[in-house]
Motif scaffolding. Structure first.
Motif, mmCIF file in Angstrom:
data_model
loop_
_atom_site.group_PDB
_atom_site.id
_atom_site.type_symbol
_atom_site.label_atom_id
_atom_site.label_comp_id
_atom_site.label_asym_id
_atom_site.label_seq_id
_atom_site.Cartn_x
_atom_site.Cartn_y
_atom_site.Cartn_z
ATOM 1 N N GLY A 113 6.268 -5.138 9.612
ATOM 2 C CA GLY A 113 7.401 -4.249 9.829
ATOM 3 C C GLY A 113 8.155 -3.862 8.575
ATOM 4 N N GLU A 114 7.518 -3.950 7.411
ATOM 5 C CA GLU A 114 8.159 -3.561 6.151
ATOM 6 C C GLU A 114 7.381 -2.426 5.496
ATOM 7 N N LEU A 115 8.095 -1.466 4.941
ATOM 8 C CA LEU A 115 7.478 -0.378 4.190
ATOM 9 C C LEU A 115 7.667 -0.666 2.704
ATOM 10 N N LEU A 116 6.558 -0.807 1.992
ATOM 11 C CA LEU A 116 6.618 -1.087 0.557
ATOM 12 C C LEU A 116 6.254 0.145 -0.262
ATOM 13 N N ASP A 154 2.463 7.975 -13.616
ATOM 14 C CA ASP A 154 3.159 8.801 -14.604
ATOM 15 C C ASP A 154 2.866 8.342 -16.031
ATOM 16 N N CYS A 155 3.087 7.038 -16.310
ATOM 17 C CA CYS A 155 2.931 6.554 -17.691
ATOM 18 C C CYS A 155 1.750 5.597 -17.841
ATOM 19 N N PHE A 156 1.050 5.319 -16.748
ATOM 20 C CA PHE A 156 -0.133 4.449 -16.720
ATOM 21 C C PHE A 156 0.154 2.998 -17.085
ATOM 22 N N SER A 157 1.403 2.584 -16.971
ATOM 23 C CA SER A 157 1.768 1.200 -17.239
ATOM 24 C C SER A 157 1.225 0.292 -16.144
ATOM 25 N N GLU A 158 0.856 -0.923 -16.521
ATOM 26 C CA GLU A 158 0.458 -1.944 -15.564
ATOM 27 C C GLU A 158 1.660 -2.769 -15.119
ATOM 28 N N ASP A 159 2.820 -2.507 -15.713
ATOM 29 C CA ASP A 159 4.037 -3.264 -15.427
ATOM 30 C C ASP A 159 4.735 -2.656 -14.208
ATOM 31 N N VAL A 160 4.145 -2.898 -13.039
ATOM 32 C CA VAL A 160 4.666 -2.351 -11.780
ATOM 33 C C VAL A 160 4.913 -3.491 -10.802
ATOM 34 N N GLU A 161 5.845 -3.263 -9.886
ATOM 35 C CA GLU A 161 6.124 -4.283 -8.879
ATOM 36 C C GLU A 161 6.347 -3.635 -7.526
ATOM 37 N N TRP A 162 6.214 -4.451 -6.485
ATOM 38 C CA TRP A 162 6.474 -3.998 -5.124
ATOM 39 C C TRP A 162 7.963 -3.970 -4.874
ATOM 40 N N ARG A 163 8.380 -3.003 -4.069
ATOM 41 C CA ARG A 163 9.778 -2.893 -3.680
ATOM 42 C C ARG A 163 9.824 -2.462 -2.220
ATOM 43 N N GLU A 164 10.697 -3.105 -1.445
ATOM 44 C CA GLU A 164 10.830 -2.704 -0.048
ATOM 45 C C GLU A 164 11.628 -1.414 0.032
ATOM 46 N N ALA A 165 11.090 -0.456 0.745
ATOM 47 C CA ALA A 165 11.769 0.826 0.949
ATOM 48 C C ALA A 165 12.635 0.743 2.199
ATOM 49 N N SER A 166 13.619 1.622 2.267
ATOM 50 C CA SER A 166 14.517 1.648 3.425
ATOM 51 C C SER A 166 13.805 2.126 4.685
ATOM 52 N N VAL A 182 14.308 11.245 9.402
ATOM 53 C CA VAL A 182 13.336 10.412 10.093
ATOM 54 C C VAL A 182 13.479 8.955 9.663
ATOM 55 N N ASP A 183 12.931 8.082 10.498
ATOM 56 C CA ASP A 183 12.939 6.647 10.236
ATOM 57 C C ASP A 183 11.541 6.118 10.549
ATOM 58 N N VAL A 184 11.107 5.134 9.768
ATOM 59 C CA VAL A 184 9.762 4.590 9.945
ATOM 60 C C VAL A 184 9.698 3.642 11.129
ATOM 61 N N ARG A 185 8.546 3.612 11.743
ATOM 62 C CA ARG A 185 8.187 2.578 12.697
ATOM 63 C C ARG A 185 6.708 2.313 12.477
ATOM 64 N N PHE A 186 6.216 1.225 13.020
ATOM 65 C CA PHE A 186 4.847 0.812 12.718
ATOM 66 C C PHE A 186 4.040 0.698 13.997
ATOM 67 N N VAL A 187 2.838 1.251 13.961
ATOM 68 C CA VAL A 187 1.925 1.192 15.096
ATOM 69 C C VAL A 187 0.880 0.121 14.779
ATOM 70 N N ASP A 188 0.790 -0.875 15.653
ATOM 71 C CA ASP A 188 -0.189 -1.944 15.462
ATOM 72 C C ASP A 188 -1.606 -1.418 15.637
ATOM 73 N N THR A 189 -2.528 -2.107 15.006
ATOM 74 C CA THR A 189 -3.955 -1.818 15.157
ATOM 75 C C THR A 189 -4.631 -3.095 15.653
ATOM 76 N N ASP A 190 -5.910 -3.004 15.916
ATOM 77 C CA ASP A 190 -6.659 -4.198 16.321
ATOM 78 C C ASP A 190 -6.787 -5.193 15.170
ATOM 79 N N ILE A 218 0.187 0.849 10.962
ATOM 80 C CA ILE A 218 0.278 2.198 10.414
ATOM 81 C C ILE A 218 1.734 2.673 10.445
ATOM 82 N N PRO A 219 2.294 3.046 9.280
ATOM 83 C CA PRO A 219 3.640 3.598 9.300
ATOM 84 C C PRO A 219 3.636 5.043 9.801
ATOM 85 N N VAL A 220 4.456 5.309 10.803
ATOM 86 C CA VAL A 220 4.679 6.665 11.305
ATOM 87 C C VAL A 220 6.193 6.848 11.361
#
Length: 136
Positions: free
Chosen positions: A25-28, A48-60, A114-122, A128-130
């Motif tokens: 239930g989180e959108l990253l 954009d800059c091809f840096s490997e210095d990236v991290e995950w962040r939770e989106a609203s 709009v606001d995200v919600r998630f559809v479960d899969t098998d 899946i975020p929709v």
């Protein structure tokens, strides 16, 4: 809405954390610590800059419709889920992402909030975020 029989994404090393978070239930999104770009679709290098210095962040999970199209027929898509509203949503967190809007086409326009919600899969590690329209 059931996701199947639609294709289910197959996580790879760059995307498995994204899909697992969606299943919880989180959108990253990814943020580049080199140039500050917040981006989506997940990848190991900043687009954009091809840096490997990236991290995950939770989106609203909130945003607005940037662009959309309506598919009235689609091979392999369950007929009861048509028409399908395909859209680019500009997240409040910055990036745009391609997605679907779970709404009637007449209820969607450019600028619709709009606001995200998630559809479960098998697959237990993939959801899946929709997006759904919301009143702001």
């Amino acid at each position: 809405m059931s996701w199947e029989p639609r294709p289910v994404p197959e996580p790879n090393p760059e995307t498995e954390r994204y899909w697992a978070a969606a299943a919880s239930g989180e959108l990253l999104v990814r943020e580049c610590l080199g140039c500050g770009l917040v981006y989506h679709y997940p990848r190991a290098l900043c687009p954009d800059c091809f840096s490997e210095d990236v991290e995950w962040r939770e989106a609203s999970g909130r945003g607005e419709v940037y662009s959309y199209s309506t598919a009235r027929t689609m091979s392999g898509w369950p007929e009861e889920d048509l028409p399908l509203v395909l859209a680019y949503v500009e997240l409040d967190d910055g990036p745009r992402m391609m997605t679907t809007i779970d709404a009637k086409p007449e209820d969607v326009e450019i600028g619709t909030r709009v606001d995200v919600r998630f559809v479960d899969t098998d697959a237990s590690d993939v959801a899946i975020p929709v997006f759904i329209p919301v009143d702001d």
